[in-house]
Scaffold this active site. Structure first.
Site, mmCIF file in Angstrom:
data_model
loop_
_atom_site.group_PDB
_atom_site.id
_atom_site.type_symbol
_atom_site.label_atom_id
_atom_site.label_comp_id
_atom_site.label_asym_id
_atom_site.label_seq_id
_atom_site.Cartn_x
_atom_site.Cartn_y
_atom_site.Cartn_z
ATOM 1 N N ARG A 76 0.896 -1.233 0.007
ATOM 2 C CA ARG A 76 -0.141 0.033 0.011
ATOM 3 C C ARG A 76 0.840 1.325 0.150
ATOM 4 O O ARG A 76 0.566 2.303 -0.707
ATOM 5 C CB ARG A 76 -0.895 -0.145 1.187
ATOM 6 N N ALA A 500 -6.047 0.847 9.810
ATOM 7 C CA ALA A 500 -5.487 1.794 10.114
ATOM 8 C C ALA A 500 -5.816 3.007 10.873
ATOM 9 O O ALA A 500 -5.123 3.210 12.006
ATOM 10 C CB ALA A 500 -4.599 2.411 8.884
ATOM 11 N N ASP A 527 -15.002 -5.103 13.813
ATOM 12 C CA ASP A 527 -14.513 -4.950 12.518
ATOM 13 C C ASP A 527 -14.669 -6.674 11.991
ATOM 14 O O ASP A 527 -13.881 -7.340 12.949
ATOM 15 C CB ASP A 527 -13.156 -4.374 12.409
ATOM 16 N N GLN A 539 -0.813 -0.361 10.565
ATOM 17 C CA GLN A 539 -1.738 -0.633 11.324
ATOM 18 C C GLN A 539 -0.933 -1.170 12.751
ATOM 19 O O GLN A 539 -0.753 -2.189 12.954
ATOM 20 C CB GLN A 539 -3.117 -1.676 11.075
ATOM 21 N N ASP A 599 -13.476 2.302 5.187
ATOM 22 C CA ASP A 599 -12.615 2.844 3.982
ATOM 23 C C ASP A 599 -13.443 2.612 2.859
ATOM 24 O O ASP A 599 -13.026 2.496 1.519
ATOM 25 C CB ASP A 599 -11.443 1.703 3.764
ATOM 26 N N CYS A 655 -18.769 -0.659 -24.278
ATOM 27 C CA CYS A 655 -17.982 -0.943 -25.679
ATOM 28 C C CYS A 655 -16.690 -0.603 -25.687
ATOM 29 O O CYS A 655 -15.946 -1.195 -26.526
ATOM 30 C CB CYS A 655 -18.926 -0.207 -26.851
#
Length: 1088
Positions: A76, A500, A527, A539, A599, A655
């Site tokens: 990241r 984080a 979480d 984190q 997030d 397309c």
């Protein structure tokens, strides 16, 4: 504020409202007393290290030597900094002095980032006071009178095994020989007197090359950062923004020539930028050349004299050329009288200079008295004010002295606000990384921030409020007082998300003493995610041995190491409509406020709606790379998150993806879609079909009876072509190659030859459309081989077919393919979609031709006759795209397929890293921005707890790369006028109590009698209960609310949407606030 700045700020807000996911365990290596000690760091590990001198520790071999970057850890962050900057960091050493709250914050961030080495310096002993500001000092460290640097050393070192951590505890003062600093690339001083900072800065500035110097100070409500990176500091990329390819509509012949962007796309350029042209037809002299631009409008710019060039025909694009920039710095001594400052709050533009003056006076106070002003001492405050006035007379760049600020600084100078240290620590850490890498524009040269809004309402409190009590909160108490500390202790908070931002928020809660068990407070966190290795880069509550453990319970456990008195309740749930039974109105009623650490926008919107519905304050924040935002939502004062909507994300037309890719993002998305279609969606549909239908024989009978079965053609095609061994998977992959990269091109060129023209006479194949070139298969081409092997592996995965390492070898694959006969291409007369507004058709719902039906019946008959309809063959194994596991072949497929398609359309290919970011929808992230944003949110939390007024609250938008920090007022709540004196805001909710026989007519009358206006429409969710113009709705007036709504037994109320007739005929109905209808009032007549 100029328009360009305002435009940037507005776009930043939209850009940031998104918003943000580790290998077994790695060992920790420590040298203690010259002996190598190897051990596992357990969560409950309590380090007990005596006062020893630590020789240098030896990290595992990594980037510093091999220049290989551990993508599983740093992925990241790589998207934020880039590989060059990462490699430069991995060769850089830092000296960091001062292990107070600000120093340890910087240490955490730069070690997580992955520098080569850091020396932590401090000579003080741990005190109880430190427990409230330094999250790496424990009660045991205080009791054993350990030096601060010894206490924090092992906890900093375990953050990143690739970083070499040393410690030093010698006295650093004006007599110290500074030659030892020559081995460092950056020196950071915290908790150092100004005279020492000036001396060290002069030494660093004089070296060749100069040592980058950063000075940081935090005194109570005021913080400052000073940077000096030498007389000439070259920055390779000031902004870090990825240049976009912008297609050209036209280029005029003239002096100057004017370039206009296609489809009114904004170019985002500034006068003086340079752009590179490519693929221009007609005015070919532009191709491969860079031109300086002069902006004319958001969609056009001038480039100089093009009158002598050939006329522009069509096509082409331009891209911004990144050019290095040199920044010049002065020493601190020179900057003191005429400081160059960053202004974060435009509502008080003079504040940075006022803080500069006050903090210089504070330095003078310390020099004269060898101490800081005493907390609450009015005499010290007046002395500091007089010193400030004297200092101000000596400054060339000055502002009027702010007496209130000076007195607040005097009262709080001995105290600490942990969130303020976190916020400025994040910014200072980013400056360290800039100093080491030359990536992003550096701070020039001072940054000042104050938190006077936090303490302003507290000035009338008695001095005893701020007196020390000998506990960990004395530093905080000196700033906000005992009563505020108690309110923080009693707080009941619900935080959604433990990634984080969640980890950083929990750190702030622990230092502030939020939610203490002894005060009946609580922090509830939830979480559903498990810890992955890539999380460890930012984190900081997680360690390698935590991988695959739940984030919430692990974060709670580690937070208790910082402050054992917090009451933490950790859940593993999502917060969504499905969990409203858990996070009910009753649950929300027991809360004081809600914090989001999410997030994605959808989750934010839901949590916001629940917070508004239950009249709870919400603190929201998010980051993307070096950018961050905070938004403070307070009942009856501010708008909510849902009050403003970002523009929808621009979708790539169907397309374009299918036939006419123009940029690399199109080919990557195409490859990602192919993965989803072939290896996720089709296997899932296949399984669902055979779960729905009892047997193949029964399906055949229904087909023969000409029944229509959804998806049957696709399912039978999968069944008839199902491979049973590895060789067949390789053949399938080879046929896919031919289909994707040869036949597709041939068919397009058959349908639209290169000379095809549109009705207006213009060429069909002109920018942004690119004509494809058929690709001939060549196993010796590594890209071709990668596609075949990865595709075959994925087919083997969904069909549960085993294979060995030998099966993946070029020799084995070549042997299999040598006997494969590829059918000769025959052009088809089919329609190719060119309408950019057309949507992708649903293959499962397309009508079958009679020929297709007969073919499907025949294939199923053959499968049944050949005994190929066993339970095993009626089951497939859908895959889940996993971008971070390089062993599964998922990214191999996407990267090779995308690159082959890019080659087919003459599009410049992307490297694997960029492909992974786009395909995986990865949000770039770095610990510096996360720390800063969480600190800013926690400052606002104090204001919410104190019940402060609207003017006290601040939202923030920042970009640490530029660097820019902008504090703005929150958006005031809007009231909607219905008529006369009837109005409402998003925070209002009307209430009606009914009973078992309460009719719809009774409800309408009750609203009219209670609120003075009669509803003309009543809606429950998506169900219209009463709309007068709808047939039969007038009869509903006599029906009971129970019968109309049909609530479950446990349901006690519903929220209804009502609207009212307009005052003028022909106008739209007027909206009203939500009306909560209780089916029955409880026995006491109170709200249930």
């Amino acid at each position: 504020m100029n328009p360009a700045w305002l435009k940037w700020l507005c776009s930043l807000e939209g850009y940031l409202r998104l918003g943000a996911t580790i290998l077994g365990s790695w060992r920790q290596f420590l040298y203690i007393g010259g002996q190598l000690t190897v051990f596992r760091i357990e969560q409950a590990q309590s380090f007990s290290l005596g006062p020893v001198n630590f020789p240098p520790s030896s990290p595992p071999t990594m980037a510093a030597d091999s220049m290989e970057i551990d993508d599983s850890l740093y992925s990241r962050q790589r998207y934020v900094l880039g590989d060059n900057a990462m490699q430069q960091m991995a060769q850089s050493s830092v000296f960091l002095s001062g292990m107070g709250g600000l120093g340890v914050e910087i240490a955490k961030n730069i070690v997580l980032a992955g520098i080569k080495a850091v020396t932590l310096h401090d000579s003080k002993q741990c005190e109880t006071w430190d427990l409230g500001s330094n999250f790496f000092i424990r009660q045991d460290d205080v009791l054993s009178q350990r030096k601060r640097v010894e206490a924090v050393y092992p906890r900093v070192a375990e953050l990143n095994p690739y970083v070499h951590v040393d410690v030093a505890s010698f006295t650093l003062d004006n007599n110290t020989d500074l030659s030892f600093l020559r081995k460092y690339q950056c020196v950071i001083l915290t908790e150092a007197r100004l005279s020492l900072q000036k001396r060290v800065n002069e030494f660093c500035h004089s070296q060749q090359p100069p040592i980058r110097f950063i000075g940081c100070d935090a005194y109570g409500i005021c913080v400052r950062v000073f940077c000096d990176f030498g007389e000439e500091f070259e920055v390779s990329d000031p902004t870090g923004e990825e240049p976009k390819e912008i297609f050209i509509q036209s280029v005029t012949q003239g002096n100057p020539g004017v370039v206009t962007c296609m489809d009114n796309r904004t170019h985002g350029l500034q006068t003086g930028d340079r752009v590179l042209f490519r693929e221009v037809n007609g005015m070919v002299e532009l191709n491969g050349t860079a031109w300086e631009v002069s902006v004319l409008s958001p969609h056009s710019f001038a480039i100089g004299d093009t009158s002598h060039l050939q006329p522009y025909a069509h096509g082409g694009f331009f891209v911004l050329v990144k050019t290095p920039r040199t920044y010049r710095f002065e020493t601190m001594e020179k900057q003191l009288c005429d400081p160059q400052v960053l202004t974060p709050d435009f509502s008080k533009p003079e504040a940075p200079l006022q803080i500069h003056t006050a903090m210089l006076a504070l330095d003078s106070f310390q020099e004269q008295h060898s101490r800081l002003p005493s907390t609450g001492c009015l005499q010290d405050a007046e002395v500091l004010l007089k010193l400030t006035e004297e200092v101000n007379t000596r400054l060339r760049n000055k502002a009027p002295v702010n007496a209130e600020l000076v007195r607040c600084l005097s009262r709080t100078a001995r105290g600490t606000l942990p969130p303020l240290a976190a916020a400025v620590g994040g910014l200072a850490s980013q400056e360290v990384l800039k100093a080491l890498t030359g990536k992003f524009a550096p701070l020039q040269q001072w940054f000042y921030l104050d938190a006077i809004e936090v303490v302003r309402p507290l000035q009338s409190l008695p001095a005893e409020e701020f007196s020390p009590r000998g506990d960990r909160y004395d530093g905080l108490r000196a700033c906000v007082g005992e009563s505020m500390c108690l309110e923080l202790h009693k707080l009941r908070v619900f935080m959604v998300g433990c990634g984080a931002i969640g980890c950083e928020m929990l750190k702030n809660f622990a230092l502030l003493g939020v939610g203490l068990a002894k005060c009946s407070g609580e922090v509830c966190i939830t979480d559903p995610d498990l810890i992955e290795k890539s999380n460890l880069n930012r984190q900081f509550l997680f360690r390698p041995h935590d991988i695959q453990k739940p984030k919430s319970t692990t974060a709670a456990f580690t937070t208790l190491q910082i402050n054992p008195d917090i009451q933490l309740d950790a859940h593993l749930n999502k917060v969504c409509p499905a969990t409203e039974g858990i996070y009910s109105d009753s649950f929300f009623s027991g809360l004081h406020l809600v914090v989001t650490a999410l997030d994605n926008v959808e989750a934010r919107r839901y949590v916001d709606s629940r917070s508004v519905s239950n009249q709870k304050a919400l603190l929201d924040s998010g980051t993307m790379g070096t950018k961050g935002h905070t938004e403070i939502i307070v009942p009856n004062l501010t708008e909510s998150y849902n009050s403003h909507r970002d523009p929808p994300e621009e979708e790539i037309p169907f397309c374009t993806l299918k036939s006419f890719p123009a940029v690399i993002e199109h080919t990557i998305q195409w490859a990602r879609d192919k993965f989803e279609s072939s290896f996720v969606h089709k296997p899932s549909i296949y399984n669902l079909f055979w779960q729905t239908h009892s047997s193949a024989e029964a399906v055949l009978q229904r087909m023969q009876a000409r029944e229509s079965l959804e998806g049957v053609f696709q399912v039978i095609k999968l069944l008839s072509r199902r491979p049973s061994q590895w060789e067949q998977c390789v053949v399938l992959a080879r046929l896919k190659f031919d289909k994707y990269f040869k036949r597709k091109a041939l068919q397009l060129l058959h349908s639209f030859p290169l000379d095809t023209r549109l009705k207006d006479g213009s060429l069909f194949w002109q920018s942004p459309k690119r004509p494809p070139s058929p690709t001939e298969f060549d196993l010796k081409d590594s890209l071709h081989f990668s596609f075949i092997v990865s595709t075959a592996r994925l087919f083997a995965g969904i069909y549960n077919i085993p294979y060995s390492e030998k099966d993946l070898s070029e020799e084995t694959v070549a042997r299999i393919l040598c006997d494969v006969k590829i059918p000769e291409y025959q052009p088809l007369e089919k329609c190719i979609e060119t309408d950019e507004t057309a949507k992708k058709p649903d293959q499962m719902k397309m009508t079958l031709s009679s020929e297709e039906e007969r073919e499907a019946i025949t294939q199923l008959e053959e499968a049944i006759a050949a005994n190929k309809v066993t339970p095993e063959r009626l089951q497939m194994n859908p895959l889940q795209f996993e971008k971070d596991d390089d062993s599964n072949g998922h990214m191999d497929f996407v990267a090779s397929a995308s690159a082959l398609r890019a080659r087919m359309y003459s599009i410049e290919a992307a490297d694997r890293l960029k492909t992974k970011r786009i395909a995986g929808k990865i949000i770039p992230a770095i610990a510096t921005a996360t720390a800063a944003v969480a600190g800013l949110v926690a400052l606002e939390l104090i204001k919410v707890v104190g019940g402060y007024g609207f003017d006290s609250f601040k939202n923030c938008f920042f970009n640490l790369a530029i660097p820019v920090v902008v504090l703005t007022e929150t958006a005031p709540v809007k009231r909607t006028h219905i008529r006369d004196n009837i109005n409402f805001s998003i925070w209002d909710r009307w209430t009606i109590y009914g009973h078992e026989d309460f009719t719809l007519s009774d409800f309408i009358n009750a609203v009219r009698e209670k609120y003075g206006i009669e509803p003309t429409m009543v809606v429950h969710g998506v169900k219209m209960l009463y709309v007068p113009v709808m047939p039969g709705h007038s009869k509903r007036l006599k029906l009971t609310m129970h019968k109309l709504i049909k609530p479950s037994v446990e349901r006690r109320y519903v929220d209804l949407t009502v609207s009212f007739a307009p005052e003028t005929d022909g106008d739209e109905d007027l909206p009203g606030p939500p009306v909560r209808y209780y089916f029955i009032r409880d026995a006491d007549g109170e709200t249930p």
